[in-house]
Write a protein that holds these residues in place. Structure first.
Motif, short mmCIF file in Angstrom:
data_model
loop_
_atom_site.label_atom_id
_atom_site.label_comp_id
_atom_site.label_asym_id
_atom_site.label_seq_id
_atom_site.Cartn_x
_atom_site.Cartn_y
_atom_site.Cartn_z
N THR A 79 0.78 -1.14 0.01
CA THR A 79 0.13 0.02 0.08
C THR A 79 0.58 1.28 -0.20
O THR A 79 0.33 2.45 -0.11
N CYS A 80 2.23 1.10 0.06
CA CYS A 80 2.83 2.41 0.05
C CYS A 80 3.56 2.74 -1.34
O CYS A 80 4.12 3.36 -1.49
N ALA A 81 3.30 1.57 -2.31
CA ALA A 81 4.00 1.74 -3.51
C ALA A 81 3.09 3.16 -4.17
O ALA A 81 2.09 3.44 -4.00
N GLN A 82 4.14 3.83 -5.01
CA GLN A 82 3.67 4.86 -5.65
C GLN A 82 3.63 4.80 -7.40
O GLN A 82 4.58 3.85 -7.78
N PRO A 83 3.15 5.44 -8.10
CA PRO A 83 3.39 5.45 -9.50
C PRO A 83 4.85 5.53 -9.85
O PRO A 83 5.42 6.35 -9.35
N GLY A 84 5.19 4.68 -10.80
CA GLY A 84 6.70 4.30 -11.11
C GLY A 84 7.33 3.46 -10.41
O GLY A 84 8.53 3.14 -10.95
#
Length: 444
Positions: A41-46
């Motif tokens: 859930t911490c993943a960001q675009p890219g």
């Protein structure tokens, strides 16, 4: 930890892998503030995230099976090795993993063991160019992973000679919608056109009708999607910055122009004729002609000249049509060769879908469990047939002197015993996703 900038904008990209885990101490209040492994859930675009094929949720219900069959035919062939090259599946895996192409793959190399082969770009040295072809995913509620591009490629990996739900691959995150409720999530996905809610006949679907996992058995076959694949670089080219489901948009248009049912799609001659007619009509469109859902032919990559301006005896069209006997056979020949190995299914006389409680005894005809939840054992009597696809059986499965038994992409909570069958028995194999069986599988 600052994750506000997408990795694609970095000068030299780091792996950006986000794996499941939990922080401790001060990080407990903010699970994304730690320096160790972070939750999905911490993943960001890219960000590039390491996943297994078994944890991915599809965002489309259909595939072009012939496209997958081409890949599987190529992956299972030794033609590349005989020519001194590595098998194409290693090139495809490296490209999908953001590592360009395979550098080496010795005897015994397997996709499910990345240490057994190498890619030209090491992990951590990716560039914008090597990351661009990677497949993409959206982080959904609860950290679930929704695949938005790569259904054909990853299904081919899963169904390939060394595939399994445990195989690892990296994906590029395009969006993190994990804070949304399930209802709001699907509203957002639909509004941003990150889900394809049409069936193999181009009819609307609900999100509840999407498959819950990869595997060819869990999808429906759309021949127009395969047709679009074979027209690539003949009638259209994939444009830079192509949107998700571009090929389905072309398929929707072709459905109104050409009838695939009028062609024998098991024979190379008629199939190639259909590809020629379809690609010619695509290339003949005006650039501003609307193809599907407001998208124009130019936006969808319509090619300026059919077959790159070459005659049908040259260019990509000629490559596509090369027979299996050629040193470099065409995609169509390899697809049809693999397709011919698939056992046909008997026609269903009774179909069970959804939940069903109690033992199931098949006494005659052909009973099909199609995406069913059978809560009880299954027994097939002599002279009857059973087809189980994409289903669960809470109990053992036993068949004696059945006329046919097909078990594909299903989970059985007990042993499977097939005795003295008078017809075909298919438990896995070409065109049949592997099963999960809690007990021995005995065919005698």
């Amino acid at each position: 930890m600052n994750r506000s900038k997408a990795l694609l904008l970095a000068g030299v990209l780091a792996a950006g892998t986000v794996v499941a885990g939990a922080g401790t101490g001060a990080a407990a209040a903010d699970p994304c503030a730690g320096s160790g492994p972070l939750p999905r859930t911490c993943a960001q675009p890219g960000d590039l995230i390491d996943v297994t094929l078994g944890e991915l949720h599809p965002t489309q219900a259909v595939l072009g099976f012939d496209q997958v069959f081409y890949k599987l035919g190529r992956y299972g062939s030794d033609r590349d090795e005989a020519a001194g090259d590595v098998n194409k599946r290693f090139d495809d895996w490296c490209e999908t993993n953001g590592q360009e192409e395979a550098a080496s793959a010795g005897p015994g190399a397997r996709l499910d063991d990345p240490s057994s082969f190498s890619c030209t770009v090491p992990v951590g040295q990716e560039t914008a160019g090597t990351v661009a072809p990677m497949k993409t995913a959206v982080i959904g509620p609860g950290g679930k992973l929704y695949l938005t591009d790569g259904h054909h490629t990853l299904t081919s990996f899963l169904e390939g000679p060394d595939g399994s739900p445990r195989m690892h691959i990296r994906l590029r995150v395009t969006d993190n919608f994990s804070t949304l409720s399930p209802g709001a999530f699907w509203q957002r996905m639909t509004a941003e056109k990150k889900v394809w809610l049409r069936d193999e006949n181009n009819r609307p679907l609900g999100v509840e009708q999407l498959p819950d996992r990869l595997g060819i058995t869990h999808f429906r076959d759309d021949p127009y999607r395969s047709l679009v694949y074979f027209t690539r670089d003949i009638g259209y080219e994939v444009p830079d910055g192509a949107t998700e489901f571009l090929e389905f948009s072309w398929g929707s248009w072709l459905r109104g122009e050409h009838d695939t049912g009028a062609y024998d799609l098991t024979a190379p001659g008629p199939y190639l004729d259909l590809v020629k007619r379809a690609s010619t009509s695509m290339a003949a469109l005006a650039p501003d002609a609307v193809v599907d859902d407001g998208k124009t032919a130019a936006q969808l990559g319509r090619i300026d000249e059919w077959n790159g301006g070459k005659k049908e005896t040259g260019g990509e069209f000629a490559k596509l049509g090369k027979p299996l006997s050629d040193p470099k056979p065409g995609k169509l020949a390899e697809a049809l060769d693999y397709k011919a190995r698939i056992l046909p299914l008997p026609a269903c006389t009774t179909t069970v879908t959804g939940p069903r409680n109690g033992p199931l005894v098949v006494t005659d005809g052909v009973t099909c469990l199609d995406r069913a939840a059978q809560r009880g054992p299954v027994v097939v009597r002599p002279g009857a047939a059973l087809v189980v696809t994409g289903s669960t059986v809470d109990g053992p499965l036993q068949a004696d002197r059945a006329t046919a038994v097909h078990l594909c992409g299903s989970r059985v909570g007990g042993p499977v015993v097939v005795s003295r069958s008078t017809g075909p028995v298919r438990i896995g194999g070409p065109g049949c996703t592997a099963n999960t069986v809690q007990g021995p599988v005995v065919v005698r």
